[in-house]
Design an enzyme around this catalytic site. Sequence first.
Site: not given
Length: 424
Positions: A308, A365
Amino acid sequence: MPNLHPTLTAELHLSDGRKIALPVYQGTLGYNAIGVETLQKQGLFTYDQGLTSTALCESSITYIDGDQGILLHRGYPIDELAFNKTYLDTAYLLLEGEMPTEEQLTEFKKEICAHYMVNDQFTRLFQGFRRDSHPMAVMCAASSALAAFYNDDFQSDKDTDRTAIRLLAKMPTLAAMCYKYSIGRPFMYPQYHLSYAGNFLYMMFATPCEPYVVNPVLERAMDRIFTLHADHEQNASTSSVRSVASSGSNPFACIAAGIASLWGASHGGANEACVRMLEEIGTVDRIPEFIAKAKDKNDPFRLMGFGHRVYKNYDPRAKVMRETCHEVLQELGINTPLLEVAMELERIALSDPYFIERKLYPNVDFYSGIILKAIGIPVSMFTVIFALGRTVGWIANWKEMNEEHLKIVRPRQIYTGHQERHLK
């Protein structure tokens, strides 16, 4: 900075001998920030491409420490909210600043139920789109079109609160309409007796032909997905909402701007890209080939759903989503090649030194894409689900900016074009 007062002073030394004193502001948590507002008087600007080291505002809504893997909403850790509270609890917290009492939550739910319905003319609005239109394109148009039905002046707290409720209530209805329209099925009316997440699942999957019972495991999973996506500080879409709001624009237009920004593959489209990647890999026996490609610096292939930009530790939302993902897969008893690939990639990422050393952990995600796919939501709707959950964070930021009457956002640039020239 209207509410902050400098705690320290920094001094900028220029090679021409000038010294410029700059105020240093300190928030409740996190980095100190050097105020650079006075630099313009010295003929200077700061240059921060992507604004990754620039604070555009002060906010009391959400705090992130990417190095430590911390995400707080109004001071509460995200995992505590996701495991112990509902999305509407979190929504109330973001909008009002404190957790609701039972009476406040009951009234909040009643107000939302009263605004679930959209004007019947929206059915004709949807008929103007192609059936194969991307749902995010339709959501941009539909959310912006709300301004044509609600033209309050937004100057009073009452108008602001009513607008927040309307947006929060109507987004799941519009999102479900996007899906139903794309498959040629009739729109389903919201059901007031269901939870926020349960109502959304009903509008997505029920038909007029037979009763539909919401699966409580899937309902809980959807509620957590909404909660985990509710707000994430000053990301691209939230900053877009704030930038548009700073001009005094209609709040529905502000949310439409957030949806447009979220649509990007580098932002809200990441879970969609993750599932596309899993489909490209196809089967477990091909995983070593793609792992090798991911480790090859000269290969453009990248594993989606790992690591991330903000979190240099395990994404705190991914911990919740991982547990939820396994609950959903166990409940549905699904064992497809795609999910086999996902679970094997997860195992490798959590054990392979290459991923561990680079802190390339599976992120929110990765897991949310697997959950949505298992529930039966098409990949094209993934970012719409993200927008639906994030709406309350956008509204909270819009409200905060509205209350502070902040001046219009006006970034500067370093001009690198031609010097002045004239036509011959």
